[in-house]
Design a protein around this motif. Structure first.
Motif, PDB file in Angstrom:
ATOM      1  N   ASN A  38      -7.480  -0.933   1.385  1.00 19.17           N
ATOM      2  CA  ASN A  38      -6.774   0.010   0.344  1.00 19.17           C
ATOM      3  C   ASN A  38      -7.345  -0.346  -1.008  1.00 19.17           C
ATOM      4  O   ASN A  38      -7.130  -0.421  -2.268  1.00 19.17           O
ATOM      5  N   TRP A  82       2.066  -2.688   3.105  1.00 17.01           N
ATOM      6  CA  TRP A  82       0.666  -3.110   3.665  1.00 17.01           C
ATOM      7  C   TRP A  82       1.130  -4.741   3.764  1.00 17.01           C
ATOM      8  O   TRP A  82       1.597  -5.297   2.801  1.00 17.01           O
ATOM      9  N   ASN A 123      -6.112  -4.406   5.618  1.00 17.42           N
ATOM     10  CA  ASN A 123      -4.557  -4.794   5.699  1.00 17.42           C
ATOM     11  C   ASN A 123      -4.241  -3.866   6.906  1.00 17.42           C
ATOM     12  O   ASN A 123      -4.856  -2.982   7.436  1.00 17.42           O
ATOM     13  N   GLY A 166       5.067  -5.531  -4.424  1.00 19.69           N
ATOM     14  CA  GLY A 166       5.152  -6.057  -3.028  1.00 19.69           C
ATOM     15  C   GLY A 166       6.468  -6.753  -2.866  1.00 19.69           C
ATOM     16  O   GLY A 166       6.540  -7.491  -3.667  1.00 19.69           O
ATOM     17  N   GLN A 221       2.758   0.815   0.225  1.00 18.33           N
ATOM     18  CA  GLN A 221       2.028   1.819   0.469  1.00 18.33           C
ATOM     19  C   GLN A 221       2.252   3.199  -0.551  1.00 18.33           C
ATOM     20  O   GLN A 221       1.114   3.726  -0.945  1.00 18.33           O
ATOM     21  N   ARG A 230       1.914  -5.541  -0.163  1.00 16.49           N
ATOM     22  CA  ARG A 230       1.935  -4.322  -1.245  1.00 16.49           C
ATOM     23  C   ARG A 230       2.698  -3.074  -0.667  1.00 16.49           C
ATOM     24  O   ARG A 230       2.471  -2.864   0.479  1.00 16.49           O
ATOM     25  N   ASN A 252       3.146   2.229  -3.910  1.00 18.45           N
ATOM     26  CA  ASN A 252       2.721   1.648  -5.145  1.00 18.45           C
ATOM     27  C   ASN A 252       2.217   0.304  -4.889  1.00 18.45           C
ATOM     28  O   ASN A 252       2.710  -0.461  -4.428  1.00 18.45           O
ATOM     29  N   GLY A 253       0.913   0.184  -4.786  1.00 19.43           N
ATOM     30  CA  GLY A 253       0.025  -0.897  -4.478  1.00 19.43           C
ATOM     31  C   GLY A 253       0.100  -2.215  -5.345  1.00 19.43           C
ATOM     32  O   GLY A 253      -0.436  -3.086  -4.873  1.00 19.43           O
ATOM     33  N   ASN A 254       0.731  -1.830  -6.428  1.00 23.28           N
ATOM     34  CA  ASN A 254       0.738  -2.937  -7.160  1.00 23.28           C
ATOM     35  C   ASN A 254       2.188  -3.391  -7.245  1.00 23.28           C
ATOM     36  O   ASN A 254       2.723  -4.604  -7.954  1.00 23.28           O
ATOM     37  N   TYR A 305       2.535  -6.252  -9.836  1.00 19.53           N
ATOM     38  CA  TYR A 305       1.240  -7.001 -10.383  1.00 19.53           C
ATOM     39  C   TYR A 305       1.411  -7.701 -11.714  1.00 19.53           C
ATOM     40  O   TYR A 305       1.807  -6.706 -12.732  1.00 19.53           O
TER      41      TYR A 305
END
Length: 641
Positions: free
Chosen positions: A356, A369, A361, A390, A384, A382, A386-388, A405
């Motif tokens: 990603n 992820w 991952n 978790g 899927q 994180r 919104n990768g920012n 993040y």
């Protein structure tokens, strides 16, 4: 078996055949056979059998040819006898024929039955006019028209092919036929045994040479054969083979044996279409091994026909240590080995690795992820979508613990610790740790109420653990596990111990030992030991052996040479020599010109000698050999270190 005998027709017998008018013959009937144990000489004038012992009425006969009469006699009585002569009688008692010989014609015992069969060849007598009385029992010789007894031909008789009255057995017929064929065998004869259909044997035996290639064997039926014995290349049909795959019946077998001692078999199963194979180098091919296990290659049905149970059953057959699919291990490691196992890339419907942008991952479901974050020794979580972001949710709850993040750690959207929930009375009071102010952990003396003693760390001290405690009567000390005993206190030092004067312990106002009670006449005079001045026990600097060591200087010493002790101290000198057997050998040591050692040797064998001397400082010393042959072995001086 009938035997042709030279039987004599009597005159009376011939006369009985001629009618009274001499115009023809009379019909005669043979009624009995007389027997005798005496060998008689046949006489055509005889009218009875000499020495006849019995007349047997059970006679039969038959004309077997125009001039041959077959006559048989049987006796089933309990008599015992040997027959050497016999006579044939007509019904009126006339002796028709007579015969005799030296050897017994037959021998009868009480328990046996006598049988006599003779063939009469009547060349000059009308045999057709002779008949027989009782004809119930016949044993005529066999002819082409009459069934009867026949003699078997010998090999030479069969090969000669002349006699028409003897029989031919199959064995004799084969030998005779073979002999006849061999007599006709040869080139151009039409039955040349060196050729078949006009072609030599190698035309049919060396098929490979004739065809120019090695053909595969065509169809053949092996039935219930042991497949370990099917070692000839070709294609076969088998029924219920031995040493085949389990439950494989009625299939097709391909045997491949290209030469040497190796072989391959491929077997198809009629029932399920599975193809099986195995190889080997068995002993019946000259190999030193055996056969490999049967392995299935192809299933006739499509791969989708395999059920999950089929796959599991097959995996279980190969599961185990060293198989490569050992379910007790993960990538070669036992589950409890504690090893880190790298999986690389894992693909699946919901669990797989992908990038990603921050590394490889693993997708957990369709929400998050887990994996690489390109931070040393860290793992990332994180979303899927919104990768920012978790988060981790616990149990079946919908609230997650996590962060965005660059943001603070939150739970259910609320920060775990922030200025809004910091302060006195808050469970997140940043000014406390486990409910205690920082001074609780920094001001140890105040918390304890006394100053603790530091253990170890001083000059020359180790980091051992020291224990001090009360035994119930004394103060004791222990270092690690070693008991050091009791500490000396005022209460145990005796009365009057009031303190110390500098470094001296005082008792009753006096130092136990110190400058004020040291000196001559004092019982604690530091210069006296057991009533003697301490100097009496000290080593002197020039004492022999003190500060000296034994040194072998033979390499720089020799006989009849003067040397000077320039060490400034006396030393001890030791010289060892050897001298040959016989003769007179004398050697001496001198110190300052004075003889201090003498040695000699004259034994019958090789011998050795040694002399020692004390050499004062500055003295001259030497070793001289006035007589004989002396060899220096060692020259040792106690010299200064």
């Amino acid at each position: 078996m009938s035997t042709a005998l030279n039987i004599t027709i009597t005159d009376a017998g011939r006369a009985a055949l001629i009618n009274p008018a001499n115009t023809g013959t009379n019909a005669l009937v043979i009624a009995a056979v007389g027997i005798s144990g005496v060998a008689v000489t046949p006489d055509h004038t005889a009218t009875s059998l000499p020495n006849e012992m019995k007349r047997v009425p059970t006679v039969g006969g038959q004309m077997v040819a125009a001039d041959v009469m077959h006559v048989t006699m049987t006796d089933s009585s309990g008599d015992a006898y040997s027959v050497r002569s016999f006579g044939i009688y007509l019904s009126d008692g006339t002796l028709l024929a007579i015969y005799g010989q030296a050897d017994p014609i037959l021998t009868k015992t009480a328990a046996s039955e006598a049988l006599l069969a003779v063939d009469l060849q009547l060349a000059s007598v009308p045999a057709a006019q002779i008949t027989f009385g009782a004809t119930e029992w016949l044993n005529p010789p066999a002819t082409e028209s009459t069934p009867g007894v026949a003699r078997l031909a010998t090999a030479s008789e069969a090969l000669a092919a002349v006699d028409t009255l003897i029989a031919l057995s199959p064995a004799r017929a084969k030998g005779a036929l073979l002999g006849w064929l061999l007599s006709m065998d040869g080139a151009g004869s039409g039955i040349d045994t060196d050729l078949f259909r006009g072609l030599p044997p190698e035309y049919f035996t060396n098929i490979v040479a004739r065809l120019g290639f090695t053909p595969a064997r065509g169809q053949g039926m092996l039935g219930n054969v042991d497949l370990n014995l099917a070692i000839t290349s070709g294609m076969y049909r088998v029924e219920q083979p031995v040493n085949g795959p389990a439950n494989v019946n009625y299939g097709q077998l391909l045997v491949i044996m290209g030469g040497g001692d190796t072989i391959t078999q491929i077997l198809s199963s009629y029932s399920d279409g599975v193809l099986w194979t195995r190889s080997g180098n068995p002993g019946n091919l000259g190999g030193s091994g055996g056969w490999s296990p049967w392995t299935s290659l192809v299933r006739a049905t499509s791969p989708q026909a395999y059920s999950a149970a089929d796959v599991l059953a097959k995996l279980l057959t190969v599961d185990g240590a060293g198989s490569g699919v050992d379910s007790d291990r993960l990538r070669g490691y036992a589950w409890d080995s504690g090893q880190n196992v790298s999986f690389g890339t894992i693909w699946g419907n919901m669990l797989y690795t992908a990038s990603n942008g921050l590394g490889q991952n693993v997708a957990i479901g369709d929400d998050a992820w887990i994996g690489d974050v390109n931070i040393t020794d860290a793992i990332g979580i994180r979303g899927q979508q919104n990768g920012n972001r978790g988060y981790i949710a616990f149990g079946t709850g919908t609230q997650g613990l996590g962060a965005e993040y660059g943001g603070d750690l939150t739970f259910g959207g609320y920060q775990i610790c922030h200025t809004g929930n910091d302060g006195a009375g808050s469970p997140f009071d940043a000014g406390l740790f486990w409910g205690q102010a920082p001074s609780y952990y920094t001001n140890i003396q105040a918390r304890l109420g006394f100053n603790p003693v530091r253990q170890g760390g001083g000059s020359g001290q180790g980091d051992n653990t020291i224990y001090i405690g009360w035994s119930g009567s004394r103060v004791k000390i222990q270092v690690d596990g070693s008991d050091q005993g009791n500490l000396l206190t005022d209460g145990w030092a005796g009365a009057g111990v009031t303190g110390f004067n500098g470094t001296a312990m005082r008792r009753n106002g006096w130092d136990l030992y110190g400058p004020d009670n040291d000196g001559a006449g004092s019982p604690v005079d530091a210069g006296v030991f057991c009533g003697h001045n301490i100097d009496e026990f000290a080593f002197k600097a020039n004492t022999i052996g003190f500060g000296q060591s034994a040194q072998n200087v033979a390499g720089i010493r020799g006989f009849n040479q003067n040397y000077v002790n320039d060490t400034g101290r006396a030393f001890f000198l030791t010289i060892n020599v050897t001298y040959p057997a016989g003769g007179s050998n004398i050697w001496l040591i001198y110190v300052d010109g004075v003889e201090v050692g003498y040695n000699s040797g004259n034994s019958s064998t090789n011998t050795s000698g040694m002399l020692c001397a004390l050499v004062p400082a500055g003295s001259t010393y030497s070793a001289n050999v006035p007589t004989g042959t002396v060899q220096l072995r060692s020259w040792t001086e106690m010299r200064n270190v």
